[in-house]
Design a protein around this motif. Structure first.
Motif, PDB file in Angstrom:
ATOM      1  N   UNK A 161       5.542  13.506   2.150  1.00  0.00           N
ATOM      2  CA  UNK A 161       4.307  13.310   1.393  1.00  0.00           C
ATOM      3  C   UNK A 161       4.119  11.925   0.813  1.00  0.00           C
ATOM      4  N   UNK A 162       4.951  10.956   1.212  1.00  0.00           N
ATOM      5  CA  UNK A 162       4.764   9.598   0.715  1.00  0.00           C
ATOM      6  C   UNK A 162       5.191   8.594   1.778  1.00  0.00           C
ATOM      7  N   UNK A 163       4.333   7.596   2.006  1.00  0.00           N
ATOM      8  CA  UNK A 163       4.608   6.499   2.929  1.00  0.00           C
ATOM      9  C   UNK A 163       4.193   5.196   2.240  1.00  0.00           C
ATOM     10  N   UNK A 164       5.018   4.192   2.346  1.00  0.00           N
ATOM     11  CA  UNK A 164       4.701   2.899   1.754  1.00  0.00           C
ATOM     12  C   UNK A 164       4.675   1.799   2.796  1.00  0.00           C
ATOM     13  N   UNK A 165       3.852   0.794   2.566  1.00  0.00           N
ATOM     14  CA  UNK A 165       3.806  -0.393   3.418  1.00  0.00           C
ATOM     15  C   UNK A 165       4.270  -1.581   2.589  1.00  0.00           C
ATOM     16  N   UNK A 166       5.203  -2.348   3.164  1.00  0.00           N
ATOM     17  CA  UNK A 166       5.774  -3.486   2.453  1.00  0.00           C
ATOM     18  C   UNK A 166       5.865  -4.699   3.364  1.00  0.00           C
ATOM     19  N   UNK A 167       5.885  -5.904   2.784  1.00  0.00           N
ATOM     20  CA  UNK A 167       6.152  -7.094   3.597  1.00  0.00           C
ATOM     21  C   UNK A 167       7.626  -7.157   3.944  1.00  0.00           C
ATOM     22  N   UNK A 223       0.850  -1.192   0.000  1.00  0.00           N
ATOM     23  CA  UNK A 223       0.000   0.000   0.000  1.00  0.00           C
ATOM     24  C   UNK A 223       0.890   1.248   0.000  1.00  0.00           C
ATOM     25  N   UNK A 224       0.378   2.323  -0.582  1.00  0.00           N
ATOM     26  CA  UNK A 224       1.109   3.587  -0.625  1.00  0.00           C
ATOM     27  C   UNK A 224       0.145   4.718  -0.259  1.00  0.00           C
ATOM     28  N   UNK A 225       0.637   5.643   0.557  1.00  0.00           N
ATOM     29  CA  UNK A 225      -0.113   6.844   0.914  1.00  0.00           C
ATOM     30  C   UNK A 225       0.651   8.045   0.361  1.00  0.00           C
ATOM     31  N   UNK A 226      -0.015   8.901  -0.400  1.00  0.00           N
ATOM     32  CA  UNK A 226       0.652  10.058  -0.980  1.00  0.00           C
ATOM     33  C   UNK A 226      -0.234  11.298  -0.850  1.00  0.00           C
ATOM     34  N   UNK A 227       0.405  12.453  -0.935  1.00  0.00           N
ATOM     35  CA  UNK A 227      -0.336  13.707  -0.950  1.00  0.00           C
ATOM     36  C   UNK A 227      -0.328  14.275  -2.372  1.00  0.00           C
ATOM     37  N   UNK A 228      -1.270  15.153  -2.631  1.00  0.00           N
ATOM     38  CA  UNK A 228      -1.334  15.823  -3.930  1.00  0.00           C
ATOM     39  C   UNK A 228      -0.058  16.624  -4.172  1.00  0.00           C
ATOM     40  N   UNK A 229       0.462  17.226  -3.117  1.00  0.00           N
ATOM     41  CA  UNK A 229       1.675  18.033  -3.241  1.00  0.00           C
ATOM     42  C   UNK A 229       2.866  17.176  -3.666  1.00  0.00           C
ATOM     43  N   UNK A 230       2.947  15.953  -3.125  1.00  0.00           N
ATOM     44  CA  UNK A 230       4.059  15.073  -3.505  1.00  0.00           C
ATOM     45  C   UNK A 230       3.976  14.741  -4.992  1.00  0.00           C
ATOM     46  N   UNK A 231       2.782  14.438  -5.472  1.00  0.00           N
ATOM     47  CA  UNK A 231       2.614  14.127  -6.894  1.00  0.00           C
ATOM     48  C   UNK A 231       3.023  15.305  -7.769  1.00  0.00           C
ATOM     49  N   UNK A 232       2.632  16.502  -7.356  1.00  0.00           N
ATOM     50  CA  UNK A 232       2.956  17.693  -8.149  1.00  0.00           C
ATOM     51  C   UNK A 232       4.459  17.977  -8.126  1.00  0.00           C
TER      52      UNK A 232
END
Length: 263
Positions: A99-105, A51-60
């Protein structure tokens, strides 16, 4: 393409918060990474995001290759959640979230036979552990093996301190580091310990075969049992008034000195 989270009480955010606990990471066999650097290192090493959590600002701010990675992962059925910067700050471990967090095994690592080992006996400060892993990677060591009481490599501070090096080389936690060292001695592999009673690093003999370097606890150093297992004990000469060196600093000096014999 991306789902949206509008509440800080969202169940997926609650799950993410729980990953700050080692016991929860262990039970779930899952961990979280935060920041662009760690995200890119995980992508480059082809780690399977959950899973990944991102903000609009990070994408821009990351329009182009970095954002393309996120889109490619979403197309591979990785869940990507869009959150506001304010909501992300409620789960971030950083003072200024990127602005970005990921979840990994967790990465499954089985013990192997290598030429150059770094062994950590009860090194408890996460930043020290992360820095040592990063230096071991830079110096060309083959693996890192930790004791059960060494800081968890999936601790967010270890991950940040390593700057992604946790993804570059095998890292294995031994149930008993002492037993692991005894097995190495049977291969045979030279065990090099660090001790104030050891010989000067500047006066050591050259290494010719496989070896393992042991670094002990920040305040106690290596245990007596571990010292007795070592074939060589070394110390870094101190010429000024400082009584000792930080364990990560000492590890870096010794690693680069030892590796000179093979370069």
């Amino acid at each position: 393409m991306f789902s949206e989270i509008t509440s800080k009480n969202n169940d997926q955010l609650k799950y993410l918060r729980k990953l700050s606990s080692k016991s929860f990471r262990d039970s779930e066999e899952t961990f979280a990474i935060e920041g662009t650097k760690l995200f890119l290192e995980a992508v480059k090493n082809d780690l399977p995001f959950k899973q990944i959590f991102i903000t609009k600002e990070w994408l821009e701010n990351n329009a182009g290759l970095n954002s393309d990675y996120v889109i490619a992962l979403a197309e591979k059925n990785v869940t990507v959640m869009m959150v506001t910067a304010l909501i992300l700050s409620t789960v971030s471990s950083l003072q200024k979230p990127e602005g970005i967090i990921g979840i990994l095994p967790k990465v499954c690592v089985t013990p192997g036979i290598f030429k150059r080992y770094v062994l950590l006996e009860d090194v408890q400060d996460p930043y020290n552990v992360g820095t040592i892993i990063r230096t071991a990677d830079a110096a060309g060591f083959d693996c890192v093996v930790t004791s059960a009481r060494t800081a968890d490599i999936y601790n967010e501070k270890v991950l940040r301190g390593s700057m992604g090096s946790v993804f570059h080389l095998p890292i294995y936690q031994a149930e008993s580091l002492l037993d692991y060292v005894k097995q190495l001695k049977n291969q045979p592999i030279t065990i090099i310990g660090t001790s104030l009673t050891g010989s000067s690093l500047w006066e050591r003999e050259n290494l010719t075969g496989s070896f393992a370097m042991v670094m002990g606890n920040e305040s106690q150093g290596m245990s007596d049992e571990m010292s007795k297992c070592c074939d060589i004990l070394l110390k870094i000469p101190i010429f000024g008034q400082a009584e000792s060196l930080n364990v990560a600093t000492a590890a870096g000096i010794i690693m680069y000195d030892l590796i000179r014999d093979f370069k």
